[in-house]
Design an enzyme around this catalytic site. Structure first.
Site, PDB file in Angstrom:
ATOM      1  N   ARG A 199       6.435  -0.401   9.990  1.00  0.00           N
ATOM      2  CA  ARG A 199       5.629  -0.979   8.907  1.00  0.00           C
ATOM      3  C   ARG A 199       6.309  -0.770   7.556  1.00  0.00           C
ATOM      4  O   ARG A 199       6.220  -1.615   6.668  1.00  0.00           O
ATOM      5  CB  ARG A 199       4.224  -0.355   8.907  1.00  0.00           C
ATOM      6  CG  ARG A 199       3.367  -0.777  10.091  1.00  0.00           C
ATOM      7  CD  ARG A 199       1.913  -0.379   9.896  1.00  0.00           C
ATOM      8  NE  ARG A 199       1.712   1.057   9.896  1.00  0.00           N
ATOM      9  CZ  ARG A 199       1.564   1.796  10.982  1.00  0.00           C
ATOM     10  NH1 ARG A 199       1.609   1.238  12.179  1.00  0.00           N
ATOM     11  NH2 ARG A 199       1.363   3.091  10.891  1.00  0.00           N
ATOM     12  N   ARG A 203       1.586  11.224  -8.810  1.00  0.00           N
ATOM     13  CA  ARG A 203       0.914  11.385  -7.521  1.00  0.00           C
ATOM     14  C   ARG A 203       1.707  10.765  -6.374  1.00  0.00           C
ATOM     15  O   ARG A 203       1.143  10.374  -5.344  1.00  0.00           O
ATOM     16  CB  ARG A 203      -0.504  10.793  -7.571  1.00  0.00           C
ATOM     17  CG  ARG A 203      -1.397  11.428  -8.622  1.00  0.00           C
ATOM     18  CD  ARG A 203      -2.826  10.952  -8.510  1.00  0.00           C
ATOM     19  NE  ARG A 203      -3.660  11.550  -9.547  1.00  0.00           N
ATOM     20  CZ  ARG A 203      -4.988  11.420  -9.600  1.00  0.00           C
ATOM     21  NH1 ARG A 203      -5.620  10.714  -8.684  1.00  0.00           N
ATOM     22  NH2 ARG A 203      -5.672  11.992 -10.572  1.00  0.00           N
ATOM     23  N   SER A 225      -0.287  -4.584   5.341  1.00  0.00           N
ATOM     24  CA  SER A 225      -0.394  -4.727   6.786  1.00  0.00           C
ATOM     25  C   SER A 225      -1.844  -4.984   7.165  1.00  0.00           C
ATOM     26  O   SER A 225      -2.764  -4.692   6.397  1.00  0.00           O
ATOM     27  CB  SER A 225       0.129  -3.474   7.497  1.00  0.00           C
ATOM     28  OG  SER A 225      -0.613  -2.330   7.074  1.00  0.00           O
ATOM     29  N   GLY A 270       0.812  -1.205   0.000  1.00  0.00           N
ATOM     30  CA  GLY A 270       0.000   0.000   0.000  1.00  0.00           C
ATOM     31  C   GLY A 270       0.847   1.257   0.000  1.00  0.00           C
ATOM     32  O   GLY A 270       0.587   2.205  -0.746  1.00  0.00           O
ATOM     33  N   GLU A 302      -7.791  -3.490   1.114  1.00  0.00           N
ATOM     34  CA  GLU A 302      -7.544  -3.505  -0.326  1.00  0.00           C
ATOM     35  C   GLU A 302      -7.852  -4.815  -1.056  1.00  0.00           C
ATOM     36  O   GLU A 302      -8.207  -4.798  -2.248  1.00  0.00           O
ATOM     37  CB  GLU A 302      -6.070  -3.148  -0.594  1.00  0.00           C
ATOM     38  CG  GLU A 302      -5.701  -1.696  -0.357  1.00  0.00           C
ATOM     39  CD  GLU A 302      -5.409  -1.367   1.097  1.00  0.00           C
ATOM     40  OE1 GLU A 302      -5.508  -0.194   1.476  1.00  0.00           O
ATOM     41  OE2 GLU A 302      -5.081  -2.293   1.874  1.00  0.00           O
ATOM     42  N   ASP A 354      -0.890  -4.582  14.090  1.00  0.00           N
ATOM     43  CA  ASP A 354      -1.509  -4.198  15.355  1.00  0.00           C
ATOM     44  C   ASP A 354      -2.624  -5.193  15.657  1.00  0.00           C
ATOM     45  O   ASP A 354      -2.924  -6.064  14.836  1.00  0.00           O
ATOM     46  CB  ASP A 354      -2.046  -2.767  15.292  1.00  0.00           C
ATOM     47  CG  ASP A 354      -3.031  -2.566  14.153  1.00  0.00           C
ATOM     48  OD1 ASP A 354      -4.241  -2.645  14.403  1.00  0.00           O
ATOM     49  OD2 ASP A 354      -2.592  -2.349  13.005  1.00  0.00           O
ATOM     50  N   ARG A 409      -0.341  -8.538  -3.527  1.00  0.00           N
ATOM     51  CA  ARG A 409      -0.381  -7.461  -2.537  1.00  0.00           C
ATOM     52  C   ARG A 409       0.438  -7.888  -1.331  1.00  0.00           C
ATOM     53  O   ARG A 409       0.362  -9.029  -0.868  1.00  0.00           O
ATOM     54  CB  ARG A 409      -1.829  -7.160  -2.140  1.00  0.00           C
ATOM     55  CG  ARG A 409      -1.941  -6.286  -0.902  1.00  0.00           C
ATOM     56  CD  ARG A 409      -3.314  -5.693  -0.691  1.00  0.00           C
ATOM     57  NE  ARG A 409      -3.594  -5.438   0.707  1.00  0.00           N
ATOM     58  CZ  ARG A 409      -3.012  -4.494   1.451  1.00  0.00           C
ATOM     59  NH1 ARG A 409      -2.077  -3.716   0.920  1.00  0.00           N
ATOM     60  NH2 ARG A 409      -3.328  -4.336   2.726  1.00  0.00           N
ATOM     61  N   ARG A 411       7.203   1.848   1.026  1.00  0.00           N
ATOM     62  CA  ARG A 411       7.550   0.436   1.184  1.00  0.00           C
ATOM     63  C   ARG A 411       7.998  -0.139  -0.154  1.00  0.00           C
ATOM     64  O   ARG A 411       8.890  -0.984  -0.209  1.00  0.00           O
ATOM     65  CB  ARG A 411       6.380  -0.356   1.755  1.00  0.00           C
ATOM     66  CG  ARG A 411       6.794  -1.750   2.265  1.00  0.00           C
ATOM     67  CD  ARG A 411       5.610  -2.523   2.802  1.00  0.00           C
ATOM     68  NE  ARG A 411       4.963  -1.787   3.876  1.00  0.00           N
ATOM     69  CZ  ARG A 411       3.670  -1.867   4.171  1.00  0.00           C
ATOM     70  NH1 ARG A 411       2.881  -2.645   3.452  1.00  0.00           N
ATOM     71  NH2 ARG A 411       3.168  -1.173   5.166  1.00  0.00           N
TER      72      ARG A 411
END
Length: 240
Positions: A222, A48, A95, A25, A186, A209, A92, A29
């Protein structure tokens, strides 16, 4: 229909993007994976600030690109990759928040199916079901990759939510009763796109979490420390 470069991926040459794309995401990362694991890296998009990179891992061409947060965002980027850039497989790597006491922070989840209240699949493709499955053959390959690396994956059903903040603090308990072990935002849309377009999609998640304990990770952790799922996904992509 859109032509390349697409409105959201400013890449004029489809050959710059590999057939298999790993999709976290967080765009940072994606940059971390490119900087840490790939060689001969090029950036094929930064539109973007959604960063996309292609490089080599164990000699195999692999791409990694951020998706942004939520189903509309991954829906756009995965659709454009599948439809206009010749991508065949998206994994994908995200997290998730645990709904289950047996899923602890830093555990790695292999998503078997995603339940969602979202209307994404219905509006986009007329699918009325509330559950979208990942690709079984791809999941089996991810399990084999994890065994080779001695990294444990925990296969389970998950909840793909449209809502990060809500008024009912106990809603997660209802989802847990329906068999959902953790939550992210997602996978449902990614799986719907893959089903509609005849492509392959899977999802690995790292528990960041927990709803049942006080465990939590920072944004920096993360971004930088979810290496087990990254290594499994890279192993899969380099052996396709």
């Amino acid at each position: 229909m859109s032509k390349i470069p697409t409105p959201h991926i400013a890449c004029s040459d489809p050959s710059l993007i590999a057939k298999t794309v790993l999709m976290p995401g967080d765009p940072l990362r994606a940059k971390y994976i490119a900087d840490t694991y790939l060689t001969d890296v090029i950036c094929f998009t930064s539109t973007r600030n959604i960063l996309g990179f292609t490089g080599k891992y164990n000699g195999k061409k692999i791409s990694v690109m951020g998706s942004g947060t939520g189903m509309p965002s991954i829906g756009i980027y995965s659709y454009e990759l599948f439809c206009f850039y010749g991508v065949e497989t998206i994994v994908r790597i995200g997290s998730a928040g645990s709904y289950d006491e047996k899923l602890r922070v830093y555990d790695t989840v292999l998503v078997t199916e995603a339940f969602s209240e979202s209307n994404y699949a219905k509006v986009a493709f007329g699918y009325r079901g509330k559950t979208m499955k990942s690709n079984k053959a791809l999941n089996n390959k991810l399990l084999k990759a994890s065994e080779k690396l001695n990294i444990e994956l925990k296969p389970c059903k998950i909840h793909s939510s449209d809502v990060f903040y809500g008024n009912d603090p106990n809603h997660w308990k209802e989802l847990h009763e329906k068999g959902c072990k953790c939550v992210e935002m997602e996978s449902f849309a990614l799986f719907a796109n893959a089903k509609a377009l005849g492509k392959k999609a899977a999802c690995l998640l790292t528990i960041s979490d927990s709803f049942v304990s006080s465990e939590v990770t920072t944004a920096e952790e993360r971004q930088n420390n979810f290496n087990n799922m990254m290594r499994v996904a890279l192993e899969l992509a380099s052996n396709k």
